[in-house]
Design a protein around this motif. Structure first.
Motif, PDB file in Angstrom:
ATOM      1  N   ALA A  76      -0.817   2.098   5.383  1.00 52.10           N
ATOM      2  CA  ALA A  76       0.558   2.139   4.883  1.00 52.10           C
ATOM      3  C   ALA A  76       0.969   3.564   4.529  1.00 52.10           C
ATOM      4  O   ALA A  76       2.110   3.965   4.781  1.00 52.10           O
ATOM      5  N   ALA A  77       0.047   4.324   3.966  1.00 50.06           N
ATOM      6  CA  ALA A  77       0.349   5.718   3.620  1.00 50.06           C
ATOM      7  C   ALA A  77       0.640   6.534   4.872  1.00 50.06           C
ATOM      8  O   ALA A  77       1.565   7.360   4.893  1.00 50.06           O
ATOM      9  N   VAL A  78      -0.125   6.293   5.927  1.00 45.59           N
ATOM     10  CA  VAL A  78       0.116   7.003   7.187  1.00 45.59           C
ATOM     11  C   VAL A  78       1.467   6.585   7.766  1.00 45.59           C
ATOM     12  O   VAL A  78       2.294   7.428   8.127  1.00 45.59           O
ATOM     13  N   LEU A  79       1.704   5.270   7.833  1.00 45.48           N
ATOM     14  CA  LEU A  79       2.978   4.774   8.376  1.00 45.48           C
ATOM     15  C   LEU A  79       4.169   5.332   7.614  1.00 45.48           C
ATOM     16  O   LEU A  79       5.183   5.689   8.221  1.00 45.48           O
ATOM     17  N   ALA A  80       4.045   5.390   6.304  1.00 43.92           N
ATOM     18  CA  ALA A  80       5.151   5.868   5.468  1.00 43.92           C
ATOM     19  C   ALA A  80       5.589   7.269   5.874  1.00 43.92           C
ATOM     20  O   ALA A  80       6.749   7.622   5.698  1.00 43.92           O
ATOM     21  N   HIS A  81       4.666   8.027   6.452  1.00 41.18           N
ATOM     22  CA  HIS A  81       4.955   9.434   6.754  1.00 41.18           C
ATOM     23  C   HIS A  81       5.095   9.761   8.234  1.00 41.18           C
ATOM     24  O   HIS A  81       5.547  10.847   8.576  1.00 41.18           O
ATOM     25  N   ILE A  82       4.695   8.822   9.119  1.00 39.04           N
ATOM     26  CA  ILE A  82       4.878   9.071  10.562  1.00 39.04           C
ATOM     27  C   ILE A  82       5.795   8.042  11.205  1.00 39.04           C
ATOM     28  O   ILE A  82       6.179   8.192  12.352  1.00 39.04           O
ATOM     29  N   GLY A  83       6.116   6.970  10.496  1.00 32.38           N
ATOM     30  CA  GLY A  83       6.950   5.913  11.044  1.00 32.38           C
ATOM     31  C   GLY A  83       6.111   4.758  11.555  1.00 32.38           C
ATOM     32  O   GLY A  83       4.880   4.782  11.482  1.00 32.38           O
ATOM     33  N   PRO A  84       6.755   3.716  12.092  1.00 36.11           N
ATOM     34  CA  PRO A  84       6.063   2.496  12.508  1.00 36.11           C
ATOM     35  C   PRO A  84       5.276   2.662  13.808  1.00 36.11           C
ATOM     36  O   PRO A  84       5.748   2.333  14.885  1.00 36.11           O
ATOM     37  N   GLY A 131      -1.183 -16.675   3.102  1.00 33.60           N
ATOM     38  CA  GLY A 131      -0.263 -16.280   2.038  1.00 33.60           C
ATOM     39  C   GLY A 131      -0.263 -14.774   1.875  1.00 33.60           C
ATOM     40  O   GLY A 131      -1.239 -14.099   2.206  1.00 33.60           O
ATOM     41  N   LYS A 132       0.819 -14.261   1.361  1.00 33.22           N
ATOM     42  CA  LYS A 132       0.965 -12.804   1.230  1.00 33.22           C
ATOM     43  C   LYS A 132       0.077 -12.282   0.111  1.00 33.22           C
ATOM     44  O   LYS A 132       0.202 -12.690  -1.040  1.00 33.22           O
ATOM     45  N   THR A 133      -0.815 -11.370   0.453  1.00 32.69           N
ATOM     46  CA  THR A 133      -1.724 -10.782  -0.534  1.00 32.69           C
ATOM     47  C   THR A 133      -1.539  -9.274  -0.673  1.00 32.69           C
ATOM     48  O   THR A 133      -1.967  -8.706  -1.671  1.00 32.69           O
ATOM     49  N   PHE A 134      -0.950  -8.610   0.320  1.00 33.83           N
ATOM     50  CA  PHE A 134      -0.752  -7.161   0.289  1.00 33.83           C
ATOM     51  C   PHE A 134       0.745  -6.848   0.194  1.00 33.83           C
ATOM     52  O   PHE A 134       1.525  -7.331   1.003  1.00 33.83           O
ATOM     53  N   THR A 135       1.118  -6.003  -0.764  1.00 36.46           N
ATOM     54  CA  THR A 135       2.514  -5.614  -0.945  1.00 36.46           C
ATOM     55  C   THR A 135       2.576  -4.129  -1.270  1.00 36.46           C
ATOM     56  O   THR A 135       1.857  -3.662  -2.154  1.00 36.46           O
ATOM     57  N   VAL A 136       3.426  -3.403  -0.574  1.00 34.42           N
ATOM     58  CA  VAL A 136       3.639  -1.996  -0.897  1.00 34.42           C
ATOM     59  C   VAL A 136       4.516  -1.938  -2.146  1.00 34.42           C
ATOM     60  O   VAL A 136       5.609  -2.479  -2.167  1.00 34.42           O
ATOM     61  N   VAL A 137       4.005  -1.297  -3.178  1.00 31.90           N
ATOM     62  CA  VAL A 137       4.708  -1.198  -4.456  1.00 31.90           C
ATOM     63  C   VAL A 137       5.624   0.015  -4.489  1.00 31.90           C
ATOM     64  O   VAL A 137       6.760  -0.064  -4.942  1.00 31.90           O
ATOM     65  N   SER A 138       5.115   1.147  -3.994  1.00 35.62           N
ATOM     66  CA  SER A 138       5.928   2.359  -4.015  1.00 35.62           C
ATOM     67  C   SER A 138       5.501   3.313  -2.914  1.00 35.62           C
ATOM     68  O   SER A 138       4.361   3.289  -2.449  1.00 35.62           O
ATOM     69  N   VAL A 139       6.460   4.147  -2.523  1.00 39.07           N
ATOM     70  CA  VAL A 139       6.236   5.193  -1.530  1.00 39.07           C
ATOM     71  C   VAL A 139       6.830   6.468  -2.102  1.00 39.07           C
ATOM     72  O   VAL A 139       7.944   6.458  -2.631  1.00 39.07           O
ATOM     73  N   GLY A 140       6.075   7.553  -2.012  1.00 32.27           N
ATOM     74  CA  GLY A 140       6.570   8.835  -2.476  1.00 32.27           C
ATOM     75  C   GLY A 140       6.076   9.935  -1.561  1.00 32.27           C
ATOM     76  O   GLY A 140       5.357   9.674  -0.596  1.00 32.27           O
ATOM     77  N   PRO A 141       6.427  11.173  -1.842  1.00 30.76           N
ATOM     78  CA  PRO A 141       5.951  12.285  -1.017  1.00 30.76           C
ATOM     79  C   PRO A 141       4.418  12.327  -0.982  1.00 30.76           C
ATOM     80  O   PRO A 141       3.775  12.501  -2.009  1.00 30.76           O
ATOM     81  N   GLY A 142       3.854  12.076   0.195  1.00 32.69           N
ATOM     82  CA  GLY A 142       2.409  12.117   0.381  1.00 32.69           C
ATOM     83  C   GLY A 142       1.645  11.000  -0.301  1.00 32.69           C
ATOM     84  O   GLY A 142       0.428  11.084  -0.433  1.00 32.69           O
ATOM     85  N   ALA A 143       2.319   9.932  -0.715  1.00 29.69           N
ATOM     86  CA  ALA A 143       1.633   8.894  -1.485  1.00 29.69           C
ATOM     87  C   ALA A 143       2.206   7.502  -1.238  1.00 29.69           C
ATOM     88  O   ALA A 143       3.376   7.347  -0.899  1.00 29.69           O
ATOM     89  N   VAL A 144       1.337   6.505  -1.421  1.00 27.93           N
ATOM     90  CA  VAL A 144       1.715   5.090  -1.367  1.00 27.93           C
ATOM     91  C   VAL A 144       0.869   4.344  -2.378  1.00 27.93           C
ATOM     92  O   VAL A 144      -0.312   4.650  -2.562  1.00 27.93           O
TER      93      VAL A 144
END
Length: 141
Positions: free
Chosen positions: A70-78, A25-38
């Motif tokens: 997730a923070a790294v991915l948010a800023h470098i891509g998949p 079951g899904k236990t991890f969810t990205v709530v928000s992404v911002g400049p330099g932050a997740v």
């Protein structure tokens, strides 16, 4: 540092490239992404408990690690092959069986390494449950 992926794009990437993350079951969810932050939410279930009814240390460690990723991915891509090279965690308070948040902040994003600060909490960031610092290796493009 401006993000290049949205919260939904990161969630979709994790579901397709790391389906084992949500095997029970899904236990991890990205709530928000911002400049330099997740910010990521962890919704624990019975398998994440240790005796005494508290969330286990390994589950909290996993939250810090997945949120930092997730923070790294948010800023470098998949980039599936960005990997943890170090993660240190200090457990500060006893968590309850309730959703937990992890705020991650990129301290440095270089060509080969990323350094992330992570704060885990339930009720408020001013009452942290754990603090972690992580280093990720970024593969050459």
């Amino acid at each position: 540092m401006q993000p290049v992926m949205t919260a939904q794009e990161i969630d979709t990437f994790l579901e397709t490239d790391f389906p084992q993350l949500h095997i029970d079951g899904k236990t991890f969810t990205v709530v928000s992404v911002g400049p330099g932050a997740v910010t990521m939410q962890f919704t624990p279930n019975e398998r994440h408990l240790r005796p005494g009814g508290t969330i286990s240390g390994p589950s909290m460690f996993a939250l810090a690690d997945v949120a930092a990723y997730a923070a790294v991915l948010a800023h470098i891509g998949p980039v599936a092959l960005a990997v943890t090279t170090n993660l240190n965690i200090n457990f500060l308070r006893k968590p309850e069986l309730a959703p937990m948040l992890c705020d991650c902040r990129l301290l440095k994003l270089g060509k080969r390494l990323a350094v992330i600060d992570a704060l885990l909490y339930q009720s408020a960031p001013t009452e942290p449950l754990a603090h972690a610092s992580a280093t990720y290796s970024i593969p050459p493009r």
